[in-house]
Design an enzyme around this catalytic site. Structure first.
Site, PDB file in Angstrom:
ATOM      1  N   ASP A   1      10.997   0.888  -1.574  1.00  0.00           N
ATOM      2  CA  ASP A   1      10.097   1.674  -2.418  1.00  0.00           C
ATOM      3  C   ASP A   1      10.874   2.276  -3.576  1.00  0.00           C
ATOM      4  OD1 ASP A   1       7.084   2.971  -1.543  1.00  0.00           O
ATOM      5  OD2 ASP A   1       8.151   3.957  -3.174  1.00  0.00           O
TER       6      ASP A   1
ATOM      7  N   ASN B   1       3.617  -5.443   0.151  1.00  0.00           N
ATOM      8  CA  ASN B   1       2.497  -4.510  -0.014  1.00  0.00           C
ATOM      9  C   ASN B   1       2.525  -3.764  -1.342  1.00  0.00           C
ATOM     10  OD1 ASN B   1       0.422  -2.386   1.025  1.00  0.00           O
ATOM     11  ND2 ASN B   1       2.252  -1.178   0.555  1.00  0.00           N
TER      12      ASN B   1
ATOM     13  N   TYR C   1      -6.926  -5.510 -12.353  1.00  0.00           N
ATOM     14  CA  TYR C   1      -6.586  -5.370 -10.935  1.00  0.00           C
ATOM     15  C   TYR C   1      -7.180  -6.516 -10.121  1.00  0.00           C
ATOM     16  CZ  TYR C   1      -6.157  -3.260  -6.302  1.00  0.00           C
ATOM     17  OH  TYR C   1      -5.870  -3.024  -4.982  1.00  0.00           O
TER      18      TYR C   1
ATOM     19  N   LYS D   1      -5.188  -9.360  -7.789  1.00  0.00           N
ATOM     20  CA  LYS D   1      -5.361  -9.526  -6.343  1.00  0.00           C
ATOM     21  C   LYS D   1      -5.924 -10.905  -5.987  1.00  0.00           C
ATOM     22  CE  LYS D   1      -3.620  -5.670  -4.965  1.00  0.00           C
ATOM     23  NZ  LYS D   1      -2.383  -5.656  -4.138  1.00  0.00           N
TER      24      LYS D   1
END
Length: 256
Positions: free
Chosen positions: A44, A86, A151, A155
């Site tokens: 992260d 993720n 977005y 995806k």
């Protein structure tokens, strides 16, 4: 018994990496995998995570950062078995609202970021007897949602990329699957709601959009990711698992 209160420790002896693992769906997933026996690294930008999770600062938009993080992880553990790709960012607006820089920024993180992490992880995953990759897609890849053009495109690409990778690497023993959450109760959605003119009304609208009438919990998405990543799911590859309260598949009649 597993740390999640009932499951066997199906991840015992395995090492997992979760990008975006310090918050939201990523953190819920990292905690669940650790509770079921895995050694879990949260990759992260801000890798502050509670024990027993291990944090590594990683920018999925920077190939050198990704490779350095995975090199450090595998130097410490000697293996990598599960990758949860993720990390992602949100974007609002229709197709005309975003300039080229915004398109490239979102696609670079949400799509190319997945490719960077998988590309760096593959040599290690090929050596694992239980190799699994799970990507985080979205209901936005299936449903035409308003004000989500960039977005949604990103995806949709994640779903397509996941299936392509599943085909390419099946015979190498690496499984690839995706989850497609509905609108989840995460920090990003919280910021979205806070910026709305009427946060209460906006939350009610997002909840009503999903047939079960509420936001999806991060822990529910984590449970789906763990299912797909588990060695117990060895015959599951090339799938996109909806975790959306029925939004993708159901068409309910209005309540009387």
């Amino acid at each position: 018994m597993g740390g999640d209160g009932g499951a066997v420790n199906d991840f015992d002896g395995l090492v997992a990496a979760v990008t975006g693992g310090a918050s939201g769906i990523g953190l819920a997933t990292a905690r669940l995998l650790a509770g079921r026996g895995a050694v879990v690294y949260a990759l992260d930008l801000d890798p502050e995570v509670p024990e027993p999770l291990r944090g590594l600062r990683t920018d999925v938009a920077d190939d050198a950062s990704v490779r350095a993080a995975l090199a450090e992880l595998t130097a410490e553990t000697g293996r990598l078995d599960v990758l949860v790709a993720n990390a992602g960012i949100g974007a609002q607006g229709d197709v005309a609202a975003a300039d080229d820089a915004e398109w490239l920024r979102v696609l670079d993180v949400n799509v190319v970021g997945v490719a960077r992490v998988v590309r760096a992880a593959l040599p290690h995953l090929r050596r694992s007897p239980s190799a699994a990759v799970v990507t985080t897609g979205s209901i936005a890849a299936h449903a035409g949602l308003p004000q989500r053009a960039v977005y949604s495109a990103s995806k949709g690409a994640v779903h397509a990329l996941t299936l392509a990778m599943a085909a390419d690497h099946l015979r190498e023993g690496v499984r690839f699957n995706a989850v497609a959450p509905g609108t989840a109760d995460t920090p990003w959605v919280g910021r979205l709601l806070a910026s709305a003119p009427d946060p209460v009304a906006e939350r009610a609208a997002l909840e009503a959009r999903q047939p079960h009438g509420r936001l999806v919990a991060a822990e529910e998405v984590a449970a789906a990711i763990a299912h797909l990543a588990s060695p117990l799911s060895g015959s599951t590859t090339g799938t996109v698992l909806a975790v959306d309260g029925g939004m993708h598949g159901l068409r309910l009649r209005p309540e009387p």
